[in-house]
Each structure stands twice: as C-alpha cells, then as structure tokens.
Design an enzyme around this catalytic site. Structure first.
Site, mmCIF file in Angstrom:
data_model
loop_
_atom_site.group_PDB
_atom_site.id
_atom_site.type_symbol
_atom_site.label_atom_id
_atom_site.label_comp_id
_atom_site.label_asym_id
_atom_site.label_seq_id
_atom_site.Cartn_x
_atom_site.Cartn_y
_atom_site.Cartn_z
ATOM 1 C CE LYS A 85 -4.007 1.720 -0.434
ATOM 2 N NZ LYS A 85 -4.785 1.411 -1.618
ATOM 3 C CB SER B 147 -7.728 1.417 -3.631
ATOM 4 O OG SER B 147 -7.523 1.478 -2.233
#
Length: 583
Positions: A189, A382
């Site tokens: 991430k 996402s």
C-alpha cells in the site's frame, strides 16, 4: 456616500450588461443550432474518426467548440466513440472508417476498448484505414486495429516500451517543515510513499515492474496478432527507438503499409471505395455522425449503465467524482421494474473508505434481486475495487489497473511549518485528554496512533471480507493477493479478482444473458446536465480553467490535479497508490 452609490450603480450596470451579453450569446447559439441542417450520411461514405486529444469516459457536449472555435485541447467521450463505431457497423451507407490519430491522451485500457470496437467493425466486411503525420506509441497501438496504416514520408513512430513514473513530495515537505504522519495496512500500500520517501520502496518497485511488463507484453501480443510481427522484433525496435529517425524502416519491417502524403492517402481511399479520381469522397465527421444517431427508445426491458468515474468522495459527487449520487442511482435501478440488469462502469483509483462501503452495500443488495455486472475501465483499484467486488460478474480490460486492496491514513503535522515559515503559533484549552485529537498543528500522541491503526485494521479486515465473500475466495487467499498490491486486468483474472477480459459492450451482453434478455434498451446514469445547465452555473470559462487547459497540453495537469486531490482527503482512504504516469 456619493462614492458608495456610484460604486453600486456601476456594479448594477456591469451586471445588466453581462447578462444582456449572455442572453444574446445563448440566443445566437440557439438560432445557429436550429438553423443548421441535420447532417446526412450519403451512400458509399467514410466515417472520419479523428481521435487526437483527451479521451474521457463521458463528456458534456459544448456547442461553443464548433460555433466559435476553441484552442483548448479536444476532449472526447469514450462512450461517444464506441457508440459511433457500433452504429456504423450496421449503417449500410458507411463503407469504412478513416482513422486519424497522432497523439491521444488516454490510458491503455481505454485504447483497448476502442481497438476492440474497430476490430469488431472490420468483422462486418467493412474496412478501417489509418493515416497520420506522426504517431505516439499509444496512437500506433490503436492504429494496429486497422486494415492498413499509412504515414507521412517524413513522419515518425514512437515505439519505446512502457515506463511508469512516480512523483514524490518528501523533500518538498521537508523544506516546508511539514511532517506526514502515516497509518496503513499493506506491504504494497504505497500510496503513502510520496510523503515519506524520495524513491520507490523495494515492494513498490516490484509491483510496478510486474504491472508495466504485463501491460507491455499484452500490447506486443496485440501488435503481433494484428501485424504478424514477432514480439522479439517489436522489442528490438523499441530498444533502439528505430522509427523515430528511420521511418522507411517501419515500412520495410511491415509495421505500416505505406508512406504517403495526404493527397496520396485520399487517392488510396478513392481506390478502396471505387470512386473516380475526379470525384470527391463522401465523408462524414465523427461529430456530425453522432448527430445522426437517434436516441434509443426506452423499452420495458432496460439495462442501466451506471458510470462511477473519478475519486470516491464523502459528498454527493458528480459526473467526474463518485459519491452519494452513485449509491442512489444503484438503489433506484434496483427498485425500478423496467430495469432488468445493471452494469456498473468503474473508472476510479478509489478514495473514501466510508463512501466505498456505502456503494458496496448497494451493489450487494442489487445482486440479490437482479444481475449487476462491473465493467472496469482504466482504473478500478482500492476503493474502485471495493465497490466492484460484490458484483455478479466482473469484466476488465487486460491493461486495467486494479486490486490495491488496502487502506491508509495521512495526518499532516504543520506545527513547524506555521512556526518557522509563517511565524504562527497555536494554543488550546480542553475539557478532556484528547479533545484536540487528530490535530494537524501538533504531532500525534502514541494513543492516537494506536486508535487510528485499529481503525485502519478494522477497515482492512472488512475490505478483505467483502472481497472474499464476493469473489468466493478464502480470507487467506485474499490477504495473500491484497496488501495494497496493484494488478493488471489480465493478471487479476488469473488470481480470481476478475472473471473475464473485455469492454463495456461485453459487460452489457453478459448482463443481458444473466437477465435472460434478447431485446432491451440501454439507459446511461447519472444523467449529465447539458451544456446550458452547466453554463448557467459556471457562466464563462474562467482564467483558472484556461490555465488548466494549458497545463493539460503540457502534460503537467496530472500533478496539479493530484495536489488538489490531496487537499480533499478526509478520513481513512482506500485509494490507488500515488500518481502514476504511464507512457
């Protein structure tokens, strides 16, 4: 007092003059639009498809563009392009398409969508010819969907492979004495990396290398299949930038079909249409052809195509941002009896985790009552994947950037910036220990970080649970392919995040099949306000907008846009990693 009344009177006169000007401007446009005759598609015609400019999912039609001319870079709606090509397939007056493309600003997934539409067009027995003075790599990739490619004798082709550039802000923040306090879950991430690093981490570099190599491999295979050229030869040309300085070599190596001036290309079109040299070719422009396409009549059997485009925000949203309006549109489609299936067109790098969950819930509820198929555009990552994972079926393009299943939070500490750069200090009084919790004017305390980390972990757990349930995978399987990692559509299909590869047209066909529909109409949602509705709110294009158009032409607008996006971040984010410039 006299000065005051003079100022008021001058303002009033100015406003009256402005509105009078606007009235006559709108009246002029209205008269021009009514007086202009409806374009006619003559027999034995060619559809001229000029695709230079920025390609977006949907756009507002602007009558000023053609009435007065417009120096701003052209913006073209992908939905309009696909509609025109699809309609031309069954138009007996259209015998072929003349594609002109020099430099188009679009992601590869959108180009794949157009490319596939052109290939389907050719399957009807009609032809596609392409001409250009010079071609960017994306332009050439699209051109390979043509029967024949022609280029100016002094032209060039940019064939160089794919690179992904990431923008980092950490040194700028250091200079400003701003600390980016980071909370995240996911090794990959890397949306937070631009705030704390000056180059890619090992994990980020790994995923980006996989992404660009997967995308380039797919492009090479498409060119190989269309032009019958070995992938090794394509890479050899790309490694040496051969066609930037030696355009005859592109003809010799069969990357193109001919070197021609514009008039010679026109002669080739005449030969193809069997038109005498002395006669003109019947042509119709892309914009005029769109005017000839009649709006589809609504039927009792409808498929609602809902466009979820842009950042996911904690607000109503609009046609360029995803918010409460999209959740409402899905809910309405679920409740409308005439709507038998839904296609959710997702082109988003994510955003608000809260709004993503709100939309996910509407998708889940809809799936229980009628088919809902997701069609992924350039991005569905996402939060963009969050709102997709509960769908009945997921369709993506091979180059779609998806996955990035992870969450993060960024809390800036601007205490030193205020003190050292602006000479500003702050002081507080509080009733409780953490009355000023998550303040940007001081560093976070240990307990605050712990609370935020728990929030991040809870949202991440919820996220992977949704994915596991929606995709029929175990939590362990999802966690292994999550951690914020991004995937191409073709790789996402291999690991179970996507069901099949294709575009919006395929997603609609799948939705129709799941709903057992043979005859149906399409309704696009949300409805975009027409130009005049937008015009009344924005009046005339501002100087800021003009500057933005200049930035777009210089390919730096993405940085401006990204910085603006950062100012809108609220709460925990499920957002695509950083800003990626893929060429």
């Amino acid at each position: 007092m006299k000065i005051f009344f003079k100022a008021v009177l001058a303002t009033m006169v100015g406003l009256i003059l402005l509105w009078t000007l606007l009235f006559f401007t709108i009246l002029t446009i209205g008269i021009a639009s009514f007086s202009t005759s409806q374009p006619i598609v003559k027999s034995n015609s060619i559809l001229e498809l000029n695709l230079n400019g920025i390609i977006k999912e949907r756009i507002i039609d602007n009558p000023f563009d053609q009435l007065y001319g417009n120096n701003a870079i052209t913006t073209i709606g992908l939905n309009h392009i696909l509609s025109a090509i699809k309609h031309a397939e069954n138009d007996n007056n259209i015998k072929g398409i003349s594609l002109y493309v020099c430099d188009l600003q679009s992601s590869y997934a959108s180009i794949e969508e157009i490319r596939n539409a052109l290939i389907d067009f050719r399957k009807t027995g009609k032809f596609v010819y392409c001409y250009s003075e010079k071609m960017s790599q994306k332009a050439y990739y699209l051109a390979t969907a043509s029967d024949s490619i022609f280029i100016h004798p002094q032209g060039s082709i940019e064939l160089k492979g794919i690179g992904a550039e990431v923008l980092f802000f950490s040194k700028l923040l250091d200079k400003l004495n701003i600390e980016a306090q980071i909370i995240r879950h996911g090794e990959y991430k890397s949306a937070i990396e631009p705030f704390i690093l000056d180059k890619m981490s090992a994990a980020n570099r790994e995923q980006m290398e996989v992404y660009v190599h997967s995308t380039w491999k797919n492009i090479c295979l498409d060119i190989c299949n269309s032009r019958n050229i070995d992938v090794e030869k394509i890479n050899s040309i790309a490694d040496n930038l051969s066609f930037l300085y030696d355009i005859p070599l592109s003809l010799q190596e069969k990357f193109i079909d001919g070197l021609a001036y514009q008039d010679e290309y026109e002669s080739l079109l005449k030969q193809k249409l069997q038109v005498e040299k002395s006669r003109e070719i019947n042509k119709i422009s892309f914009s005029d052809y769109l005017k000839t396409i009649k709006a589809q009549r609504s039927t009792p059997n409808q498929i609602a195509v809902i466009y979820a485009i842009g950042n996911i925000i904690d607000d109503k949203g609009d046609y360029e941002n995803i918010g409460q309006e999209i959740a409402q549109e899905i809910s309405k489609a679920r409740q409308e009896k005439d709507v038998k299936a839904v296609v959710l067109r997702v082109n988003s790098g994510g955003g608000s985790a809260l709004m993503s969950d709100i939309i996910w819930r509407e998708v889940l509820l809809t799936k229980k009552e009628k088919p809902i198929v997701v069609s992924m555009g350039d991005y569905a990552a996402s939060g963009g994947y969050y709102i997709s994972c509960a769908a009945s079926y997921i369709v993506a393009q091979p180059s779609t950037l998806t996955g990035s299943i992870g969450v993060f939070g960024v809390i800036p500490n601007i205490n030193k910036f205020l003190s050292t750069k602006l000479g500003i200090t702050t002081d507080q009084v509080m009733t409780n220990t953490y009355s000023d919790a998550i303040s940007i004017t001081r560093p976070m305390k240990k307990h605050e970080k712990e609370i935020l980390q728990k929030s991040i972990e809870n949202i991440y757990t919820t996220f992977i649970n949704h994915v596991a349930e929606g995709r029929n995978l175990s939590l362990e399987e999802v966690d292994n392919i999550a951690q914020g990692r991004v995937w191409t559509g073709i790789d996402a299909m291999k690991i179970g995040l996507v069901d099949t590869l294709g575009g919006l047209d395929l997603a609609i066909k799948i939705a129709a099949k799941k709903a057992n529909l043979k005859n149906y109409s399409i309704s696009e949602k949300p409805i975009i306000k027409d130009f005049f509705e937008q015009f009344t709110s924005s009046l005339l294009e501002s100087k800021v907008s003009q500057k933005i158009n200049i930035l777009k032409t210089k390919n730096v607008y993405q940085y401006f846009d990204y910085m603006e996006t950062l100012t809108q971040l609220e709460g925990v984010q499920a957002r695509i990693p950083f800003i990626i410039n893929i060429e």
